[in-house]
Design a protein around this motif. Structure first.
Motif, PDB file in Angstrom:
ATOM      1  N   ARG A  38     -31.632  22.395  80.682  1.00 25.10           N
ATOM      2  CA  ARG A  38     -32.542  21.596  81.509  1.00 25.10           C
ATOM      3  C   ARG A  38     -33.777  22.434  81.839  1.00 25.10           C
ATOM      4  N   GLY A  39     -34.856  21.725  82.128  1.00 23.71           N
ATOM      5  CA  GLY A  39     -36.082  22.404  82.492  1.00 23.71           C
ATOM      6  C   GLY A  39     -37.220  21.998  81.581  1.00 23.71           C
ATOM      7  N   THR A  40     -38.219  22.873  81.465  1.00 22.21           N
ATOM      8  CA  THR A  40     -39.406  22.540  80.676  1.00 22.21           C
ATOM      9  C   THR A  40     -39.773  23.681  79.737  1.00 22.21           C
ATOM     10  N   VAL A  41     -40.369  23.300  78.613  1.00 19.84           N
ATOM     11  CA  VAL A  41     -40.919  24.257  77.657  1.00 19.84           C
ATOM     12  C   VAL A  41     -42.307  23.761  77.259  1.00 19.84           C
ATOM     13  N   GLY A  42     -43.071  24.641  76.606  1.00 16.14           N
ATOM     14  CA  GLY A  42     -44.458  24.316  76.324  1.00 16.14           C
ATOM     15  C   GLY A  42     -44.730  23.609  75.022  1.00 16.14           C
ATOM     16  N   SER A  43     -43.698  23.429  74.191  1.00  8.50           N
ATOM     17  CA  SER A  43     -43.919  22.751  72.910  1.00  8.50           C
ATOM     18  C   SER A  43     -42.611  22.195  72.385  1.00  8.50           C
ATOM     19  N   LEU A  44     -42.725  21.247  71.465  1.00  7.48           N
ATOM     20  CA  LEU A  44     -41.537  20.676  70.833  1.00  7.48           C
ATOM     21  C   LEU A  44     -40.831  21.720  69.992  1.00  7.48           C
ATOM     22  N   ARG A  45     -41.585  22.612  69.361  1.00  6.55           N
ATOM     23  CA  ARG A  45     -40.971  23.681  68.580  1.00  6.55           C
ATOM     24  C   ARG A  45     -40.068  24.537  69.464  1.00  6.55           C
ATOM     25  N   GLU A  46     -40.536  24.872  70.667  1.00  2.00           N
ATOM     26  CA  GLU A  46     -39.723  25.665  71.580  1.00  2.00           C
ATOM     27  C   GLU A  46     -38.445  24.926  71.972  1.00  2.00           C
ATOM     28  N   LYS A  47     -38.549  23.634  72.190  1.00  2.00           N
ATOM     29  CA  LYS A  47     -37.376  22.843  72.543  1.00  2.00           C
ATOM     30  C   LYS A  47     -36.326  22.924  71.443  1.00  2.00           C
ATOM     31  N   ARG A  48     -36.776  22.814  70.209  1.00  2.00           N
ATOM     32  CA  ARG A  48     -35.839  22.877  69.085  1.00  2.00           C
ATOM     33  C   ARG A  48     -35.255  24.275  68.923  1.00  2.00           C
ATOM     34  N   GLU A  49     -36.103  25.293  69.077  1.00  3.47           N
ATOM     35  CA  GLU A  49     -35.625  26.668  68.937  1.00  3.47           C
ATOM     36  C   GLU A  49     -34.633  27.025  70.040  1.00  3.47           C
ATOM     37  N   ALA A  50     -34.806  26.453  71.220  1.00  4.87           N
ATOM     38  CA  ALA A  50     -33.877  26.718  72.323  1.00  4.87           C
ATOM     39  C   ALA A  50     -32.481  26.202  71.980  1.00  4.87           C
ATOM     40  N   LYS A  51     -32.426  25.020  71.384  1.00  4.57           N
ATOM     41  CA  LYS A  51     -31.120  24.482  70.993  1.00  4.57           C
ATOM     42  C   LYS A  51     -30.468  25.355  69.928  1.00  4.57           C
ATOM     43  N   LYS A  52     -31.261  25.793  68.944  1.00  2.47           N
ATOM     44  CA  LYS A  52     -30.721  26.661  67.892  1.00  2.47           C
ATOM     45  C   LYS A  52     -30.186  27.958  68.484  1.00  2.47           C
ATOM     46  N   ALA A  53     -30.908  28.505  69.450  1.00  2.00           N
ATOM     47  CA  ALA A  53     -30.473  29.749  70.084  1.00  2.00           C
ATOM     48  C   ALA A  53     -29.143  29.552  70.797  1.00  2.00           C
ATOM     49  N   ALA A  54     -28.998  28.438  71.517  1.00  2.00           N
ATOM     50  CA  ALA A  54     -27.751  28.163  72.227  1.00  2.00           C
ATOM     51  C   ALA A  54     -26.590  28.007  71.253  1.00  2.00           C
ATOM     52  N   GLU A  55     -26.832  27.356  70.130  1.00  2.00           N
ATOM     53  CA  GLU A  55     -25.774  27.135  69.150  1.00  2.00           C
ATOM     54  C   GLU A  55     -25.310  28.428  68.480  1.00  2.00           C
ATOM     55  N   ARG A  56     -26.135  29.440  68.510  1.00  2.00           N
ATOM     56  CA  ARG A  56     -25.749  30.730  67.904  1.00  2.00           C
ATOM     57  C   ARG A  56     -24.717  31.484  68.736  1.00  2.00           C
ATOM     58  N   VAL A  57     -24.560  31.113  69.984  1.00  2.00           N
ATOM     59  CA  VAL A  57     -23.718  31.886  70.898  1.00  2.00           C
ATOM     60  C   VAL A  57     -22.244  31.561  70.691  1.00  2.00           C
ATOM     61  N   PHE A  58     -21.434  32.595  70.607  1.00  2.00           N
ATOM     62  CA  PHE A  58     -19.993  32.422  70.434  1.00  2.00           C
ATOM     63  C   PHE A  58     -19.409  31.686  71.632  1.00  2.00           C
ATOM     64  N   GLY A  59     -18.588  30.671  71.367  1.00  2.00           N
ATOM     65  CA  GLY A  59     -17.952  29.896  72.424  1.00  2.00           C
ATOM     66  C   GLY A  59     -18.613  28.566  72.694  1.00  2.00           C
TER      67      GLY A  59
END
Length: 217
Positions: A38-59
């Motif tokens: 939740r929250g805000t980011v400055g671009s759609l690219r950042e929004k997508r990259e945030a999801k990818k980063a979360a998916e990389r985490v074990f668990g």
């Protein structure tokens, strides 16, 4: 639960570690391995990259990306100008077919038209989302590939699973009906999950993929 706190903390650290994401205004919550951003980011690219980063985490077993894109004043664009840049980018991309169009409403881009393959749809959505000023992208492109024999599609996908070193084909089942592929089973990572989805979309005549896989570590 302590385990939820650990996963949320790891996701937060991964977001901070990723230079493509400004996570200053991003909040992370975890519930039994399911992450909510939740929250805000400055671009759609950042929004997508945030999801990818979360998916990389074990668990992490699922990510609900509720981040909102808030553009800086100098990045806000008129709809006509934004549409023109989107169309130009789509036209210059050799992967996107000429049958793809786009419309814009208050910064929200919708890509429309027809394509033969899912990867062409994905590319059109990626290109449109990379244009400065796009708040979000909706994909309404229709797939028009001729429908093949359902049995051929099923066997082709299962064979692709077996060829892929990242996938355990024995843990996945495939069903096909009228161009829709349903994949069920257990995978051990998001990378494995994405490989299975990509393999299904690569089959000729697939117009939809119903993802019923679960990620279990």
């Amino acid at each position: 639960m302590p385990w939820n706190d650990d996963v949320a903390s790891d996701v937060t650290d991964e977001l901070l570690w990723d230079p493509k994401v400004d996570s200053t205004a991003v909040a992370v919550a975890a519930d039994d391995g399911k992450i909510t951003l939740r929250g805000t980011v400055g671009s759609l690219r950042e929004k997508r990259e945030a999801k990818k980063a979360a998916e990389r985490v074990f668990g992490v077993v699922a990510v609900d990306n509720q981040l909102e894109v808030r553009l800086l004043n100098d990045e806000k664009r008129g709809d006509a100008e934004l549409r023109g840049d989107v169309l130009q980018a789509l036209m210059l991309n050799s992967v996107v077919p000429k049958t793809v169009d786009a419309k814009v409403d208050d910064g929200f881009v919708t890509v429309t038209g027809t394509a033969d393959w899912q990867y062409q749809r994905d590319e059109a959505e990626r290109v449109a989302g990379s244009i400065v000023g796009a708040v979000d992208v909706f994909d309404e492109i229709e797939l028009t590939y001729p429908e093949p024999d359902a049995g051929s599609v099923k066997e082709g996908i299962k064979s692709a699973f077996k060829r892929n070193a990242r996938l355990d084909a024995d843990d996945l089942s495939v069903k096909t009906s009228n161009g829709t592929v349903t994949i069920e089973g257990i995978v051990s990572s998001w990378a494995e999950h994405d490989e299975a989805i990509a393999a299904a979309w690569a089959a000729p005549g697939v117009t939809a993929v119903n993802d019923r896989m679960s990620v279990e570590y």
